[in-house]
Design an enzyme around this catalytic site. Structure first.
Site, PDB file in Angstrom:
ATOM      1  N   ASP A  73     -17.087   3.538  51.357  1.00 51.97           N
ATOM      2  CA  ASP A  73     -17.035   3.205  52.870  1.00 51.97           C
ATOM      3  C   ASP A  73     -16.093   1.882  52.842  1.00 51.97           C
ATOM      4  O   ASP A  73     -16.228   1.088  51.934  1.00 51.97           O
ATOM      5  CB  ASP A  73     -18.259   3.094  53.474  1.00 51.97           C
ATOM      6  CG  ASP A  73     -19.043   1.872  52.653  1.00 51.97           C
ATOM      7  OD1 ASP A  73     -19.236   1.979  51.288  1.00 51.97           O
ATOM      8  OD2 ASP A  73     -19.660   1.007  53.516  1.00 51.97           O
ATOM      9  N   GLU A 138     -22.113   0.539  51.708  1.00 52.25           N
ATOM     10  CA  GLU A 138     -22.383  -0.597  51.105  1.00 52.25           C
ATOM     11  C   GLU A 138     -21.910  -1.864  52.149  1.00 52.25           C
ATOM     12  O   GLU A 138     -22.511  -3.002  52.079  1.00 52.25           O
ATOM     13  CB  GLU A 138     -21.404  -0.891  49.935  1.00 52.25           C
ATOM     14  CG  GLU A 138     -21.750  -2.009  49.023  1.00 52.25           C
ATOM     15  CD  GLU A 138     -20.767  -3.277  49.389  1.00 52.25           C
ATOM     16  OE1 GLU A 138     -21.307  -4.383  49.025  1.00 52.25           O
ATOM     17  OE2 GLU A 138     -19.912  -3.118  50.090  1.00 52.25           O
TER      18      GLU A 138
END
EC number: 3.5.1.18
Length: 401
Positions: A73, A138
């Site tokens: 991400d 994250e």
């Protein structure tokens, strides 16, 4: 099967995986690893609002398990007009690969995936197992990312013995910095209450702004600790003060402030909350204090495997890395609860910035470093086995590199 780490980086950048979405990146990586003989588990965690995909993949060849971890991400790209090219259409210019996630951290993932797949293709005899833990949460919804995967692994009795997180840790040149710890982060919100009134009649009002000023000054003047051999002193920064006042003749009845404490391994979130609460109470009893802390401070004491990484870096780059605990938080703070962990990866200069980029040649170098590390981790040389210099050479000053 062999793959090109640069082409894999480009492919990963092309997935518009704005946190906590993976946009297909998790499935793409799983497909590559499955072709190389890895057992892959795509794990989805979340609630009614958010679903997060994660991957745990393992090449089983023994009990000892070396894991590489990372996230696909990315943060939003910001204003597209400010980019020299589409942030999700990777482009190479003058030896630099541009795109959101180029540095943080799709190149790091591409490097360790390539290293593992190449070694399998070369029929390297792993003296144990090798695995990958990859999340798409994250940068935001951390509760359903690495943290959730580790809980799942515990429930399935799956063990990691050592972990390398491919965060971009290098400062000026690839290989100059290894992270062996991170400070924790505690975010506070403080609301002070008073009584609304007219500015011409302050005796009939109770201005909460002065209470807040007094509290924030006392927090600013507080020495939390003096730091230690591994960490700089814990530090507080005020991030916002808001009264929401649209007029100049009214004393409002409340004020809100936000501040963040980056703390070392001498502190705990509960201890910090108690200290801040005592400071607030010394000024007023009409307040509300709240705190959010997820990733705590951690330190992985340098050991033989740190030496293995030092040697792998030096062999590929001819650079002597330094140890550091500086910077923001990462998922290593969760992994440290299950095994020793270090972080090593790309140069961090353009992470989260417009025109994020990475040197194409560094992608190849990082892949080579990871391959050397894997080989020496499972088959350490006699020099490594007899080496204890890393532990002995930690400087007396905090690791601020």
């Amino acid at each position: 099967m062999k793959i090109d780490p640069v082409e894999l980086t480009k492919k990963l950048i092309s997935f518009k995986s704005i946190t906590p979405r993976d946009d297909g990146a998790i499935e793409h990586i799983a497909a590559i690893l499955e072709k190389s003989g890895f057992d892959c588990e795509i794990l989805e965690f979340g609630d009614n609002k958010t679903k997060v995909k994660n991957l745990y993949a393992k090449y089983i060849n023994g009990v000892q398990n070396l894991c590489f971890a990372g996230h696909v991400d990315v943060v939003p790209p910001g204003q597209l007009k400010d980019w020299i090219s589409d942030p999700f259409s990777p482009e190479v210019r003058d030896g630099l690969l541009y795109g959101r996630g180029a540095t943080d951290m799709k190149s790091g993932i591409a490097a360790f995936i390539t290293a593992m797949v190449d070694l399998v293709a070369e029929k390297f005899r792993f003296n144990g197992s090798i695995s990958a833990l990859i999340t798409s949460a994250e940068e935001s919804t951390e509760e359903y990312g690495t943290k959730a995967v580790l809980k799942w692994m515990e429930s399935k009795h799956k063990k990691i013995d050592y972990c390398v997180v491919a965060e971009p840790t290098s400062s000026e040149k690839l290989g100059d910095t290894i992270k062996i710890g991170r400070r924790g982060s505690a975010t506070f919100e403080l609301i002070c209450h008073g009584k609304q009134g007219h500015v011409a009649y302050p005796d009939l009002a109770d201005n909460p702004i002065y209470k807040m000023i007094s509290i924030l000054n006392r927090i600013k003047d507080t020495t939390f600790d003096g730091g230690n051999k591994y960490f700089q002193p814990s530090n507080c920064e005020i991030t916002t003060i808001d009264v929401g006042n649209s007029t100049d003749n009214v004393i409002l009845d409340s004020i809100t402030a936000g501040f963040n404490i980056r703390y070392n391994n001498m502190q705990t979130p509960d201890g910090l909350y108690k200290l801040i609460d005592e400071i607030c109470f010394s000024v007023t009893n009409d307040y509300k204090l709240s705190m959010h802390s997820s990733r705590g401070a951690f330190l992985s004491t340098p050991d033989r495997n740190t030496d293995v990484m030092f040697d792998a870096i030096n062999k590929v780059t001819n650079i002597d890395a330094v140890l550091a605990t500086s910077g923001g938080t990462s998922d290593a703070a969760f992994i440290k609860d299950v095994c020793p962990v270090i972080e090593f990866g790309m140069i961090n200069k353009t992470s989260h910035q417009v025109n994020e980029c990475v040197l194409v040649n560094d992608i190849h170098k990082l892949t080579a470093i990871y391959k050397e590390f894997i080989k020496s981790y499972f088959y350490p040389t006699n020099r490594i086995l007899n080496q204890i210099n890393v532990i002995g050479n930690v400087p007396d000053s905090p690791l601020l590199a």
